[in-house]
Scaffold this motif. Sequence first.
Motif: not given
Length: 452
Positions: A110-115, A120-123, A189-190
């Motif tokens: 799981v990775i969180l991407l900003d605009e 932003d974060w990853c597991n 984005k996820l």
Amino acid sequence: MSVAWRISLILLLVLLAAGAGALIDGYPGAVMAALLVLVGVVVRDSLALSRLIRWLRAPEATPTPKGSGAWAEVFYRASRQLRLWTGRVGYEESKLHRFIEALQVSPNGVILLDENNQIDWCNATAAQHFGLDVQRDLRQHAVHLIRNPEFVAYLQAGHFHEPLHMHRAGSRAQFTLSVQIFPYGDQQKLLLSQDITQLERTEAMRRDFVANVSHEIKTPLTVLGGFVETMRDMPLDDTQRLRVLDMMQAQSDRMRHLVDDLLVLARLEGDPYPPAEVVIDMPSMMTQYQNEALALSSGRHRIGMEVRTDLWVRGSPQELHSALSNLVSNAVRYTPDGGSIHLQWDAVFVDDKPRWAEFSVIDTGIGIAAEHIPRLTERFYRVDRGRSRESGGTGLGLAIAKHVLLRHQAELLVHSTPGKGSRFVVRFPAARLAPAGTPSAANAAENALKAA
């Protein structure tokens, strides 16, 4: 408005009214007294407000201030609201912490991407999939870290309704990822990733299995069709006819053995539990394996045996005979004339208790290259296809043996050197062992003989 605030307001109005009345009536002293009282109220409120502000800056480090009148209620209500707010924040933080813990143990990355497509974060799983550092690589652009042309094109195209399959190089081997992006929020984005290496291998094995079954059945059918056509169109004498019938019988037997093995394999895969078990007299079974090897060899090999007589094993005699005799027959088939085959039943003891027992087949045959050993128990896998068919095997023997051994909590170990020979070892755990002479073993070898 509370009672305390009403009293304070009434007191202030009374003072103002008294001061105004005294001023009108010409009593400046009374006006001065009213002003002094008013100044006292303002000073008191200013001090209380200052204490409130200092406390609000660090409410956890300082005690709740005390006051009188309306300020007592202010301090009480502020303290109460702060406790409620702190409790809600703690509850939400606990939920968020549990949610992050769940994401960390997820088998999917799981990775969180900003605009701006920055991380932003990853597991931990995503970090492993893409070789990221969960601390160092935050706020870095994704394409700078995931340097894969297919991924870059996928991210820039913005068409995320289908996943992307990526081939990655790990520390030990190549693996395949399924990557899909899901937009959310304000252009965030996820990114989800899944290791599908095993799924691809399973699918490849399924395709190979279907192709192999088709090929294995097609070949004898083609031969049978040719022989039928020969017998129909050509005049044959008795000798020729018998020869053709014998070859047709051989091809028919080959198909029957193949279908029988497929049915056995399907039954073993569909039922993880073995049938009713007995304690098997392993010395008697070893003698049977030696006799089978001697019959199959017809004097072309030296066949020896070494047996520990004080230890037997619990299991299904029919299933174990099928698996272990397959190892023996393979050793005979793949050992050149004049070679040797040694059968062994022994155990490893720790503190006078058996830790495990081993059934071993050691030969001086052609050997197996290291790259083939992990795939030996795959269905229809053959190291040398031509030689395997000449030996009469269906290509399912070791696959059946693997499933039988799994049902008996045993494992198959293979040690081999090309040109020098092989050693196949079946290791039984201590829970499967029993002392010699244990009741229910008397008919085990006889049952196995009948099944064979």
